[in-house]
Enzyme design. Structure first.
Site, PDB file in Angstrom:
ATOM      1  N   LEU A  89       0.784  -1.195   0.043  1.00  0.00           N
ATOM      2  CA  LEU A  89       0.189   0.087  -0.144  1.00  0.00           C
ATOM      3  C   LEU A  89       0.801   1.211  -0.014  1.00  0.00           C
ATOM      4  CD1 LEU A  89      -2.774  -0.988   2.578  1.00  0.00           C
ATOM      5  CD2 LEU A  89      -2.832  -1.153   0.094  1.00  0.00           C
ATOM      6  N   GLY A  90       1.833   1.397   0.449  1.00  0.00           N
ATOM      7  CA  GLY A  90       2.841   2.539   0.608  1.00  0.00           C
ATOM      8  C   GLY A  90       4.022   2.204   1.335  1.00  0.00           C
ATOM      9  N   GLY A  94       6.865   4.388   3.968  1.00  0.00           N
ATOM     10  CA  GLY A  94       7.056   5.465   4.924  1.00  0.00           C
ATOM     11  C   GLY A  94       8.423   5.766   4.995  1.00  0.00           C
ATOM     12  N   ASP A  95       8.700   6.640   6.063  1.00  0.00           N
ATOM     13  CA  ASP A  95      10.113   6.965   6.663  1.00  0.00           C
ATOM     14  C   ASP A  95      10.494   5.820   7.724  1.00  0.00           C
ATOM     15  OD1 ASP A  95      12.353   8.366   6.867  1.00  0.00           O
ATOM     16  OD2 ASP A  95      11.696   9.616   8.328  1.00  0.00           O
ATOM     17  N   ILE A  96       9.957   5.152   8.246  1.00  0.00           N
ATOM     18  CA  ILE A  96      10.256   3.992   9.343  1.00  0.00           C
ATOM     19  C   ILE A  96       9.693   2.726   8.748  1.00  0.00           C
ATOM     20  CG2 ILE A  96      10.410   5.731  11.084  1.00  0.00           C
ATOM     21  CD1 ILE A  96       7.878   4.565  12.041  1.00  0.00           C
ATOM     22  N   GLY A  97       8.928   2.533   7.609  1.00  0.00           N
ATOM     23  CA  GLY A  97       8.363   1.113   7.401  1.00  0.00           C
ATOM     24  C   GLY A  97       7.474   1.086   6.271  1.00  0.00           C
ATOM     25  N   THR A  98       6.992  -0.033   5.775  1.00  0.00           N
ATOM     26  CA  THR A  98       6.174  -0.235   4.507  1.00  0.00           C
ATOM     27  C   THR A  98       5.131  -0.920   4.881  1.00  0.00           C
ATOM     28  OG1 THR A  98       8.280  -0.512   3.239  1.00  0.00           O
ATOM     29  CG2 THR A  98       6.450  -0.977   2.158  1.00  0.00           C
ATOM     30  N   ASP A 107       2.166  16.106  11.669  1.00  0.00           N
ATOM     31  CA  ASP A 107       2.413  15.761  10.277  1.00  0.00           C
ATOM     32  C   ASP A 107       0.905  15.387   9.372  1.00  0.00           C
ATOM     33  OD1 ASP A 107       3.879  14.926   8.347  1.00  0.00           O
ATOM     34  OD2 ASP A 107       3.519  12.721   8.758  1.00  0.00           O
ATOM     35  N   LYS A 152       1.839  -2.651   9.073  1.00  0.00           N
ATOM     36  CA  LYS A 152       2.993  -1.929   8.725  1.00  0.00           C
ATOM     37  C   LYS A 152       4.248  -2.633   9.283  1.00  0.00           C
ATOM     38  CE  LYS A 152       4.646   2.956   9.660  1.00  0.00           C
ATOM     39  NZ  LYS A 152       4.254   4.157  10.181  1.00  0.00           N
TER      40      LYS A 152
END
Length: 934
Positions: A544-545, A547-551, A663, A567
């Site tokens: 799905l996407g 991020g800065d610390i995980g997928t 954020d 996540k």
């Protein structure tokens, strides 16, 4: 002495002393006389004072009212003033002799006493004979109406007490005058006898009437026997100690004072007239045999619950002498028989009820009270509170031991015991009357508890909790309850959640707003089946996407159709880049959240050095993708207001928990399957302390803030009165009425409210939970959404969320951010230096522009929401007509399209490549799914 009209005489005799000759009377009655003249004279000299005192007390305490047929006299003369005077007769000798000749008429026993008192005793005997003859005649007349219902027990008891008239008493005897409304006192003297032989003895008489069989004399220490008690109401009466003067019951070395209330008469008090004998059951109080204290029987509750009495279960009364030993002396007690006039027969309508009553009474202080020792278990005698007659103990130990104390009643030093017979079930033996309960209370309180059970099984009793007495010195509570299996649906006053249900609820992190979600049960089932949850229990369907610390991956729980968003974070990668604290902060925040517009954490686990967070999946994508699909790549104003309203509530909840989001952007706002939003990604959030307070509105009186904003207002209208809650509150997102529609509609009651009432409604206290004291110097966020104070490095607080909230509203309405430059550096410079400008298209209402201006103030202390948080923003005219409490009931602007993986394994099997291609590779599927973090 024979009993008459409500009293009995109890005298003592010494066994194995002088045996007086006996002879039979006319009706088979045993009569005792003196053996010699010398014996009579000796007894006269030794007991002259005691006998005169007892006779004086007897005639002063009992005064028989004249009956309807005028067969009884109204009073007696004092023995001291007219000892030799003949008794006054209300009937002629011929009538009296004729009544004595009637067959089956009982007469009182003859007894030979002292020579000075022969005339008085003869008068008493003649009156008893006349009364008995009258009642026997009335009994025969009433047999014709035997088929009709019995006279109501309330009328019988009332008539019984009405026979006692008001007569002043002397201070020497200590009798209390009779008061019809408050109760009456009846004295039963007990004459102690010394070692010398007695010449004045009384023997009970036996009436051989076939219609009323009398049982044989009992040798068990009691004189009355109660049989066949079933489906009847029991009472608990607590006795209290007292030393006040009053009618007393002499028993050996002590006096007991019992006060009766004539208002006690009710269907639950069973008294039956059968051949001149009153049957009285149930209301009994244990009488100590070795005690020198005084006891007050408190007034009974007037509202006593009634119960049905079957004709075949009526008990018979025993008229037998009772011989007991007290202080080494033999006591012979004579029971009384009370004749009753004929009463009109009525039907008795009985109802079963369960009632608990607590009443208080005034008693002497502790200094005047005496402590009553424990009762001797060997001398367990019961005394009827209404007739002062000894009763047989009919309690049968057929109940659990924890509730049974019928054979050993005990009295504590601070309270007296009270006897209560529990209700027998309908299907139980009629001779079983339950067990006795002993309860305690304080000295100044009385607890009357009535219980009636009409169920045929043991599971229908229910739970009963007794109220605590109002005396502050009393710390005892009486609580009766059954198992939850026996009383399903019954809730006690001290209800608590069971440990099992509590653990089952919070073991899987269940949240109230998601309690009906089937995904909770699916996760719990896997944990129970395998002991733990891991990544092996999920099938990863789609990325799905990142991020800065995980997928984030779309995953399906094996064996179910439940979809989750997982996540996945690499612990080594986070440790290498020093981002482990951010991952830990996100896990802690997700555990705290319980809000419909915030994510739900179903589970967390570590598998193969990977930390995984299992959250709910939102098939609608994020607002950035959804905005790209809109015409002109921007949302209409109603749709934008719908989304930002739900975002505002989510931010309000976070601030209330002391969480600053920091954020906020469209990429972090996901759309659920029902069209509502969910705020996600908390790795940049800041946790701080918060102090919730209540504040009042400071809007000027007489002004309606909902009508202040308009096309003629300038841009500098951000004043306190602009942020007041509108006066009218309607359903969520209802269309506004134009001026013509408002003029044509009929006025309602709410339209007539005064201006003062409208002002008061707008000035109600508001909850403010804004972390205004939180400060941070971190440079976090996305370039286009950074607040000026973050860029300047001056430190920031919760006001940064209201800046990003204004930027988000601007982007949803205009399709772009207000300070975007060609690169990130220019964007940051525009945020700090450039003034806010609005494009000419699309057209946006003034209320929306006014809200954006208030939110995008560069000084955080002047920014809308910096002081009171979401309370100020919710009052803005842009949200006029929005019902915040029912915002979840509003229809979303758009529902997400059907997702192909929502069908589960079947949908995946139909995809190209079959089931082998269900697991997708981790690759980028679009720039809009990337998390752009600074």
């Amino acid at each position: 002495m024979g009993s008459f009209a409500g009293a009995c005489e109890i005298v003592e005799e010494k066994d194995d002393e002088v045996r007086l000759p006996k002879h039979s009377g006319r009706y088979g009655k045993s009569v005792m006389g003196s053996s010699s003249k010398d014996l009579v004279e000796r007894k006269q000299r030794e007991y002259h004072g005691s006998l005169e005192y007892d006779i004086d007390m007897l005639f002063q305490s009992i005064s028989v009212k004249p009956s309807t047929t005028r067969l009884m006299s109204s009073s007696f003369h004092h023995h001291e003033t007219s000892a030799s005077a003949g008794p006054s007769r209300t009937t002629s000798p011929s009538k009296r002799i004729a009544s004595m000749k009637k067959p089956g008429t009982p007469q009182s026993p003859r007894f030979v006493g002292l020579s000075d008192s022969v005339s008085l005793k003869q008068a008493l005997r003649d009156r008893c004979i006349s009364k008995a003859s009258e009642m026997a005649a009335q009994k025969r007349l009433s047999k014709s109406a035997a088929a009709s219902p019995r006279v109501s027990e309330a009328d019988r008891i009332k008539s019984l007490y009405n026979q006692v008239s008001n007569e002043s008493t002397s201070s020497r005897s200590g009798l209390v005058p009779v008061d019809k409304g408050k109760g009456s006192l009846v004295e039963i003297p007990l004459m102690p006898v010394n070692d010398k032989p007695s010449s004045s003895k009384s023997v009970p008489q036996r009436f051989e009437d076939p219609s009323n069989p009398i049982s044989e004399p009992s040798q068990a220490g009691t004189s009355f026997g109660l049989q066949g008690v079933g489906n009847q109401t029991r009472e608990i009466k607590l006795l209290h100690r007292s030393n006040k003067p009053g009618s007393c019951l002499s028993s050996g070395s002590g006096d007991y004072e019992i006060e009766l209330d004539e208002n006690v008469a009710s269907p639950s008090t069973h008294a039956f007239v059968e051949d001149d004998v009153i049957e009285i059951d149930k209301h009994v109080t244990s009488l100590p045999s070795h005690s020198s204290k005084k006891v007050n029987a408190t007034e009974l509750d007037k509202n006593i619950s009634s119960s049905a009495v079957d004709s075949e279960q009526k008990g018979k009364l025993d008229d037998a002498p009772n011989s007991g030993t007290e202080n080494g002396k033999t006591v012979r007690k004579v029971t009384r028989m009370i004749p009753r006039p004929k009463q009109p027969k009525k039907k008795i309508l009985l109802k079963k009820k369960l009632k608990i009553g607590v009443v208080s009474a005034t008693y002497p202080t502790k200094d005047d009270e005496e402590i009553v020792p424990s009762l001797d278990s060997s001398a367990n005698q019961l005394l009827c509170q209404r007739c002062h007659c000894s009763l047989k103990s009919t309690s049968i130990d057929d109940n659990p031991p924890s509730y049974t104390s019928s054979h050993n009643p005990k009295i504590c030093t601070d309270s007296l015991s009270s006897v209560s017979n529990k209700e027998a079930h309908q299907g139980s033996d009629e001779n079983s009357s339950g067990s006795c309960n002993v309860s305690q209370s304080s000295e100044a309180d009385i607890v009357i508890m009535k219980q009636d059970v009409s169920s045929s099984n043991n599971s229908g009793i229910g739970a009963m909790v007794e109220k605590e007495t109002e005396n502050p010195t009393s710390s005892e509570k009486f609580e009766f309850s059954l198992s939850s299996k026996d009383s399903l649906g019954d809730y006690s006053r001290s209800t608590s959640i069971s440990e099992e249900s509590n653990l089952s609820r919070f073991s899987c992190g269940n949240k109230p707003h998601m309690s009906m979600d089937v995904r909770w049960e699916a996760i719990k089932h896997i944990k129970v089946q395998y002991g733990s949850l891991g990544l092996r229990h999920f099938n990863l369907l789609k990325k799905l996407g990142c991020g800065d610390i995980g997928t984030v991956y779309l995953a399906e729980l094996i064996g179910t159709n439940c979809l989750f968003a997982i996540k996945v974070m690499d612990n080594e990668f986070l440790a290498r880049r020093k981002k482990s604290p951010r991952a830990q902060a996100e896990r802690e925040i997700l555990k705290m959240l319980d809000h419909p517009f915030l994510p739900t954490l179903y589970a967390q686990f570590t598998s193969d050095n990977l930390s995984c967070l299992v959250m709910e999946y939102c098939p609608g994508g994020d607002l950035h993708v959804l905005r790209q699909k809109q015409l002109g790549r921007c949302f209409p104003e109603p749709a934008a207001r719908f989304y930002v309203a739900e975002i505002l509530l989510a931010l309000e909840y976070l601030h209330m928990l002391g969480i600053i989001y920091r954020d906020l952007k469209p990429e972090n706002i996901l759309v659920r399957e029902d069209g509502h939003i969910m705020l996600t990604d908390f790795d940049l959030s800041l946790r701080c302390a918060v102090n919730p307070t209540l504040v009042r509105s400071n809007s000027p009186p007489g002004k309606d803030p909902a009508r202040i904003s308009g096309p003629y207002n300038t841009s500098n209208c951000i004043q306190p009165f602009c942020i007041t809650e509108p006066s009218c509150q309607v359903s969520c997102f209802s269309p506004r009425l134009s001026s013509n529609q408002q003029q044509g509609r009929k006025p309602k009651r709410g339209d007539h409210l005064s201006k003062t009432q409208q002002h008061l409604s707008r000035s109600l206290p508001q909850l403010v939970a804004e972390p205004t004291e939180a400060r941070s110097n971190s440079f976090v966020g996305t370039h286009e959404y950074l607040a000026p104070e973050i860029i300047k490095g001056e430190g920031h607080g919760a006001a940064v969320d209201w800046w990003t909230f204004g930027v988000l509203l601007y982007e949803l309405l205009y399709g772009k951010t207000p300070f975007k430059g060609y690169n990130n550096d220019e964007t940051l410079a525009n945020v700090v230096l450039q003034n806010l400008k609005f494009p000419d298209s699309p057209l946006v209402s003034f209320q929306a522009k006014d809200l954006i201006r208030g939110l995008l103030v560069k000084e955080p202390e002047n920014r809308l929401g910096s002081e009171k948080g979401s309370v100020e923003i919710k009052r803005h005219p842009f949200f006029e007509g929005l019902n915040w409490a029912l915002i979840r009931c509003a229809i979303p602007p758009e529902l997400p399209d059907f997702y192909e993986y929502g069908g589960g394994p079947e949908a995946a099997a139909d995809s190209p490549g079959g089931s082998n291609n269900r697991y997708l590779e981790c690759k980028a599927i679009g720039d809009h799914l990337e998390f752009e973090l600074f």
